[in-house]
Design a protein around this motif. Structure first.
Motif, PDB file in Angstrom:
ATOM      1  N   GLU A   1       0.917  -1.298  -0.487  1.00  0.00           N
ATOM      2  CA  GLU A   1       0.417   0.016  -0.192  1.00  0.00           C
ATOM      3  C   GLU A   1       0.458   1.223  -0.207  1.00  0.00           C
ATOM      4  O   GLU A   1       2.023   1.322   0.740  1.00  0.00           O
ATOM      5  N   THR A   2       1.149   1.970  -1.464  1.00  0.00           N
ATOM      6  CA  THR A   2       1.618   3.714  -0.902  1.00  0.00           C
ATOM      7  C   THR A   2       0.768   4.657  -0.622  1.00  0.00           C
ATOM      8  O   THR A   2      -0.695   5.060  -1.288  1.00  0.00           O
ATOM      9  N   PHE A   3       1.756   5.363  -0.265  1.00  0.00           N
ATOM     10  CA  PHE A   3       0.927   6.947   1.260  1.00  0.00           C
ATOM     11  C   PHE A   3       0.961   7.747   0.085  1.00  0.00           C
ATOM     12  O   PHE A   3       2.435   7.782  -0.230  1.00  0.00           O
ATOM     13  N   LEU A   4      -0.046   8.979  -0.778  1.00  0.00           N
ATOM     14  CA  LEU A   4       1.485  10.135  -0.874  1.00  0.00           C
ATOM     15  C   LEU A   4       0.977  11.066  -0.550  1.00  0.00           C
ATOM     16  O   LEU A   4      -0.531  11.755  -0.100  1.00  0.00           O
ATOM     17  N   ILE A   5       1.981  11.823   0.682  1.00  0.00           N
ATOM     18  CA  ILE A   5       1.699  13.236   1.570  1.00  0.00           C
ATOM     19  C   ILE A   5       1.740  14.032   0.750  1.00  0.00           C
ATOM     20  O   ILE A   5       3.658  14.285   1.056  1.00  0.00           O
ATOM     21  N   ASN A   6       1.168  15.183   0.812  1.00  0.00           N
ATOM     22  CA  ASN A   6       1.472  16.527   0.419  1.00  0.00           C
ATOM     23  C   ASN A   6       2.343  17.993   1.294  1.00  0.00           C
ATOM     24  O   ASN A   6       2.800  16.668   2.976  1.00  0.00           O
ATOM     25  N   GLU A   7       3.154  18.131   1.790  1.00  0.00           N
ATOM     26  CA  GLU A   7       3.796  19.586   2.388  1.00  0.00           C
ATOM     27  C   GLU A   7       3.321  19.582   3.571  1.00  0.00           C
ATOM     28  O   GLU A   7       3.456  20.204   4.926  1.00  0.00           O
TER      29      GLU A   7
END
Lengths: 126, 174
Positions: free
Chosen positions: B143-149
């Protein structure tokens, strides 16, 4: 003297039995609670199976977590909230009753009302 | 005309049912429910490095960074499929922090896996008991998550990443 000693011994034993049985009873209680709650939770990796009925890795983890949370003194609704925050309402077999789901809960009654009105009108006409 | 008026509630009901049905089943895979954590803050965590027990990473260390978090394990076959794509991402976006969480794995196996397949991660954290995965709502690997600044989870993907997913979903968010 002997009588006093015997009394003390009986009391001690009774106390011991009470402690031991209350521990077992407490565990049984927690196990029952875990069973009740995990039967309401969906195994996310299985096809329409409850967490309680599933032996998947994910379900085993959740069962452990639920048991731990009950031991920590958390209530059923607190544990549900914890799980919903992480896995979404999808983890619950029964959707929550909230504003978002109002349509879902009211829809059958809306249909019932419309059909009833329709049937009354057509019966009157006949 | 009267007949149409009489049956009109039923027609309206039918249309409502049809819209509801399309809304419920449209574009939704029951095996991939949407993440409850989307648009929420990165869950707090503390994880030891796979390579050095002394090095510890927490969510506070990742402030103001664009991050990709990938849960993987040496025993996870689909993880091997997506693994090379992280090298491409690391090359294309040098500032991107690629955090790998080694999930329920033996340290030795994980190290061997990264030795054989290469290590594209900026940091490899250990999630031995799966508690970090639980906080991220993970229920299967990878599972992959993308987190912004701002520290918000802006995208989540269940299953092995593909070129198409990276191109259509991840790159526009980077």
């Amino acid at each position: 003297m002997k009588f006093n000693h015997a009394c003390k011994l009986i009391l001690k034993n009774l106390f011991l039995i009470f402690i031991l049985t209350s521990g077992v009873h407490g565990n049984e209680n927690v196990n029952d609670k875990v069973k009740k709650l995990t039967l309401e939770l969906r195994c996310m990796t299985c096809q329409n199976q409850s967490i309680y009925d599933s032996d998947a890795d994910f379900s085993i983890d959740i069962k452990k977590l639920v048991k731990q949370k009950f031991h920590e003194g958390k209530t059923e609704s607190e544990i549900k909230k914890f799980l919903v925050e992480r896995y979404g309402e999808y983890i619950l077999f029964r959707p929550l009753i909230n504003f978002k789901n109002l349509f879902l809960w009211l829809f059958p009654f809306t249909i019932l009302a419309i059909v009833t009105v329709f049937l009354i009108f057509s019966a009157r006409k006949k | 005309m009267k007949r149409i008026i009489v049956i009109s509630p039923l027609i309206i009901l039918f249309i409502i049912c049809l819209f509801t049905l399309f809304y419920i089943i449209g574009n939704k895979d029951p095996n991939k429910p949407p993440s409850a954590l989307l648009n929420k803050n990165l869950p707090s965590f503390t994880s030891k490095s796979l390579f050095d027990n002394e090095i510890i990473l927490t969510d506070n260390d990742l402030r103001n960074k664009k991050i990709i978090i990938n849960f993987f394990a040496s025993w996870c076959t689909p993880c091997k499929v997506e693994h090379p794509l992280f090298f491409e991402l690391a090359e294309q976006y040098p500032d991107l922090y690629i955090l790998g969480f080694n999930h329920k794995d033996a340290a030795k196996d994980a190290k061997n896996y990264l030795k054989d397949e290469g290590n594209p991660y900026t940091f490899v954290g250990v999630d031995k008991d799966g508690l970090i995965a639980l906080d991220f709502g993970v229920f299967g690997l990878p599972e992959t998550f993308l987190i912004n600044e701002k520290g918000k989870i802006v995208y989540k993907y269940m299953g092995p990443l593909t070129d198409k997913i990276i191109k259509d979903e991840i790159q526009p968010r980077l």
